[in-house]
Scaffold this active site. Structure first.
Site, PDB file in Angstrom:
ATOM      1  N   CYS A   8       0.826  -1.220   0.000  1.00  0.00           N
ATOM      2  CA  CYS A   8       0.000   0.000   0.000  1.00  0.00           C
ATOM      3  C   CYS A   8       0.854   1.262   0.000  1.00  0.00           C
ATOM      4  O   CYS A   8       0.488   2.270   0.608  1.00  0.00           O
ATOM      5  CB  CYS A   8      -0.951  -0.013   1.192  1.00  0.00           C
ATOM      6  N   LYS A  91       6.349  -3.514 -11.767  1.00  0.00           N
ATOM      7  CA  LYS A  91       7.644  -3.755 -12.413  1.00  0.00           C
ATOM      8  C   LYS A  91       8.776  -3.491 -11.417  1.00  0.00           C
ATOM      9  O   LYS A  91       8.595  -2.727 -10.456  1.00  0.00           O
ATOM     10  CB  LYS A  91       7.787  -2.882 -13.671  1.00  0.00           C
ATOM     11  N   ASP A 173      14.428   0.333 -12.675  1.00  0.00           N
ATOM     12  CA  ASP A 173      13.330   1.221 -12.331  1.00  0.00           C
ATOM     13  C   ASP A 173      12.591   1.720 -13.568  1.00  0.00           C
ATOM     14  O   ASP A 173      11.366   1.603 -13.666  1.00  0.00           O
ATOM     15  CB  ASP A 173      13.854   2.414 -11.527  1.00  0.00           C
TER      16      ASP A 173
END
Length: 362
Positions: A8, A91, A173
């Site tokens: 979260c 990802k 990233d």
């Protein structure tokens, strides 16, 4: 389909907001290792917060969205599969190719599915670019460029240390957005040649919450190299957390008949332009849906529809594993000084046409 979310943090708000656009996604519960964080996110969106164990035991949940930090993606994904549920991961799929492959093998053995972000390549602008390539507008693809370069994430992210820890760095990233979109446009990658560097061993957080704290840097922060695609196209790529600014377009594709400007693959929309020999850049109309906002549940919705209709989903584990192998290959190539062959077979995900309306994806 009943959906649960584990993790979260910062990105979960975007997923929960976008999920309202897709009636197929029935968010049943959210969970986090920090119960207070899950409770706050649940209250914000009118949902139920549960422990991770309770969420995994909930029989009304058939698919779990895994929004944990990258190093936890595979471990959490394996727990989800062991609970008999499909999993869709943020990802990258994993921080190492070997662990990503282990996740897909576990899913196949259990008769379950794995999906993974990014799903931005399904947005209207990128699907418009795909249509142009497939229609032969640019001719035979010859090559291209892909650039993401910034000074780092410590100036805006509330807790940026994981970007510089194992499993972070600009390639893991941001590389998924660019490489996934390139695969969408050009097909699978065959070979990678790369070099990497690390400008600083420590970095200082300047965002408000942890301002002044020093972070160790454990991964390369500047990655550059070349992708050779199976269709013969050669694309130059650079991903960096060390660059103050640049003037490169995010993605350019070059063909024998024309060049194509593709917008930022971190977004679903943007301008698509074509330039033919002797002409100027011409805007191409983006008429396909999901180009006008942040739809970071589109891939999950496509996956849910695919499970219900028994068809392949587009933001698949196979696609994410291929991209993960490509990203890992830059470091391998940099260390060895050799070109790295990519081993994962892959078919391009099916394009999305005008049938993508009202949250229903054919």
């Amino acid at each position: 389909m009943g959906i649960g979310i584990i993790g979260c943090g910062n990105i979960s708000g975007a997923y929960l907001k976008a999920a309202r656009s897709f009636p197929v996604l029935d968010i049943r519960a959210v969970a986090d290792l920090r119960p207070e964080v899950a409770a706050a996110r649940a209250a914000e969106h009118g949902l139920v917060a549960k422990s991770i164990g309770a969420l995994l035991a909930d029989r009304e949940i058939g698919l779990v969205i895994n929004l944990t930090i990258p190093r936890a993606h595979v471990d959490v994904g394996l727990r989800v599969l062991a609970a008999g549920k499909h999993v869709y991961s943020e990802k990258p799929l994993g921080v190492e190719f070997a662990e990503g492959r282990r996740l897909l093998e576990a899913a196949r053995a259990a008769g379950l599915r794995v999906g993974s972000a990014p799903d931005t390549f399904l947005g209207g602008a990128h699907q418009t670019a795909r249509q142009l390539v497939d229609a032969g507008t640019i001719g035979q693809p010859i090559g291209g460029t892909a650039f993401f370069m910034c000074p780092g994430h410590e100036s805006w992210h509330p807790d940026p240390a994981f970007y510089y820890d194992f499993g972070g760095g600009p390639m893991l990233d941001m590389g998924p957005y660019y490489i996934t979109d390139l695969v969408n446009l050009l097909g699978p990658v065959a070979q990678v040649s790369g070099m990497t560097s690390m400008a600083r061993r420590e970095r200082v957080i300047t965002s408000a919450l942890k301002k002044g704290q020093v972070m160790p840097v454990k991964v390369p922060t500047h990655v550059a190299g070349t992708l050779r695609f199976a269709n013969g196209a050669i694309v130059q790529i650079a991903m960096s957390f060390d660059v103050a600014g640049h003037n490169h377009s995010p993605l350019e594709i070059y063909g024998t008949e024309a060049s194509l400007l593709v917008p930022d693959p971190n977004n679903f929309g943007g301008e698509v332009k074509v330039r033919r020999p002797g002409g100027d850049w011409v805007d191409e109309a983006v008429t396909l849906p999901y180009a006008d906002g942040n739809y970071r549940s589109l891939g999950v919705a496509d996956m849910a529809h695919a499970i219900l209709a028994n068809r392949p989903h587009r933001a698949s584990g196979d696609l994410a594993l291929h991209v993960l192998e490509v990203m890992e290959a830059f470091d391998k190539s940099s260390r060895s000084g050799q070109v790295v062959e990519i081993t994962t077979p892959l078919e391009r995900p099916a394009p999305i046409g005008a049938s993508l309306v009202d949250g229903r994806i054919a």
